[in-house]
Design an enzyme around this catalytic site. Structure first.
Site, PDB file in Angstrom:
ATOM      1  CG  ASP A 114      -2.186  -0.829   0.920  1.00  0.00           C
ATOM      2  OD1 ASP A 114      -2.690  -0.786  -0.215  1.00  0.00           O
ATOM      3  OD2 ASP A 114      -2.643  -1.523   1.844  1.00  0.00           O
ATOM      4  CG  ASP A 174      -8.018  -3.203  -1.371  1.00  0.00           C
ATOM      5  OD1 ASP A 174      -8.548  -4.201  -1.880  1.00  0.00           O
ATOM      6  OD2 ASP A 174      -8.273  -2.827  -0.216  1.00  0.00           O
TER       7      ASP A 174
END
Length: 410
Positions: A114, A174
């Site tokens: 991320d 994501d």
């Protein structure tokens, strides 16, 4: 397979052409965000680097995290957006402080997938607004780090490297958002090969991550050795074959961004397909339940974060579609979502110092259910700023940073 999408498109056209909707007072909502963020700053001790993540349901206290948390970039990103909205140096100073706290992420091996959320939302916005070379260096280094998680056999970036298995390469939906870090780096002094890596990830995801109706799986497992798709599963949705709301929002935002960065029409077409199934299934108030197939709807928690992400994405997507009617439908849908989020039901106000209530993080794990969550606030503020620029006929994303804001940008 085309029929449901046709039905969705017709519904969108009718939705977009409905009677004139209530107008959102954008400046009022921005002032509200300033007031709430000011209160949150007062709750963080001086010289502290504690980063707000969530306010659990029924409380008024923030849960704080350190820079390694996947959500760590959203708070400094909010501060940068507030600086952009107000021009007040106070917000710049705070944004610099919290962005600098994340600098170790660009100097260490990848501990998660991320880095886009962490570094691009913080240092990326910092460089966009100030031209600070240290922020640019942070972004470029982080892009190189993220690239180390790419598996050329699978064609995607590994998710959750801390849970890596010998024969299992997990990729979550994501990850589409983290590609923006790679695209930007490839065009701004980083390795040009990062561009191809990001395109490969998007193409592989487009091919393997979606059901026939264009709803997204949360996770696709690939064989580490052969790179072949094994199966689709969920961790944060209700079940493997259900449509997890925030996952679909990531898909809408992600493929819209990939079209912007590549100008490849296949990504624009796909962005509309994953959008249309989401809009077709939305409840009347425009805010999804945490999973579109959760068993106890309408008595299930909502997910304001999914609505905020989607609203921001739709404002951009509306600029790219060829059909004027569909462009208007997407923009109208985004404005209705923002109206709902700006209502008494969804604003935190005196309940806590976040912007929004009623987001759901990880329902199956029993965490962040019907809570205030920092990424909901980030994308809500981003959407407000995009809408304000759109109404003023300004670029919603700076020309020299990401894109120009006009249909002639195609």
């Amino acid at each position: 397979m085309k029929k449901p999408i046709l039905i969705a498109s017709l519904a969108l056209l009718a939705f977009g052409c409905s009677q004139k909707q209530e107008q959102l007072d954008i400046d009022k909502q921005l002032e509200y965000c300033v007031a709430q963020a000011t209160k949150t700053l007062d709750l963080i001790p001086d010289d502290s680097s504690m980063i707000p993540r969530n306010v659990p349901h029924g409380t008024a206290e923030w849960t704080f995290v350190i820079y390694k948390d996947w959500t760590s970039g959203f708070w400094p990103g909010i501060l940068w957006y507030l600086y952009e909205a107000t021009g007040d140096a106070k917000w710049k100073d705070e944004a610099v402080h919290f962005t600098n706290y994340l600098k170790p992420l660009s100097e260490m091996s990848a501990i998660n997938h991320d880095l886009g959320f962490q570094v691009f939302c913080s240092a990326g916005n910092g460089y966009r607004l100030t031209g600070n070379g240290e922020d640019k260096t942070m972004v470029l280094k982080s892009a190189d780090t993220l690239a180390t998680l790419y598996n050329p056999l699978a064609g995607t970036i590994l998710s959750w490297p801390e849970h890596k298995h010998d024969f299992q390469h997990n990729t979550i939906i994501d990850n589409m958002i983290n590609l923006e870090l790679l695209f930007w780096a490839s065009k701004n002094g980083g390795d040009p090969a990062l561009y191809d890596l990001a395109v490969n990830h998007a193409e592989t995801t487009m091919e393997n991550h979606f059901r026939e109706d264009f709803s997204a799986y949360h996770v696709i497992q690939y064989d580490t050795i052969t790179g072949q798709r094994v199966k689709g599963i969920t961790h944060q949705g209700f079940a493997d074959e259900t449509m997890w709301a925030r996952g679909q929002a990531w898909a809408i935002y992600g493929f819209t961004m990939v079209y912007r960065e590549t100008n490849d029409p296949k990504f624009l077409a796909f962005a509309q397909k994953v959008t249309d199934v989401y809009l077709e299934r939305l409840p009347e108030d425009m805010i999804p339940f945490w999973d579109f197939d959760a068993p106890n709807i309408p008595n299930e928690p909502k997910d304001a974060s999914a609505a905020a992400i989607t609203a921001s994405a739709l404002l951009e997507l509306s600029l790219y579609v060829d059909s004027a009617d569909k462009a208007e439908a997407y923009r109208s849908a985004a404005e209705k979502m923002l109206l709902a989020l700006s209502s008494e039901k969804y604003m935190s106000k005196d309940q806590n110092t976040a912007f929004l209530l009623h987001s759901t993080g990880h329902h199956p794990n029993g965490t962040e259910i019907d809570a205030s969550i920092i990424y909901a606030d980030y994308y809500y503020l981003e959407a407000l700023l995009r809408l304000k620029k759109l109404k003023s006929n300004e670029p919603i994303i700076d020309t020299d940073y990401k894109i120009v804001n006009a249909n002639n940008a195609k």
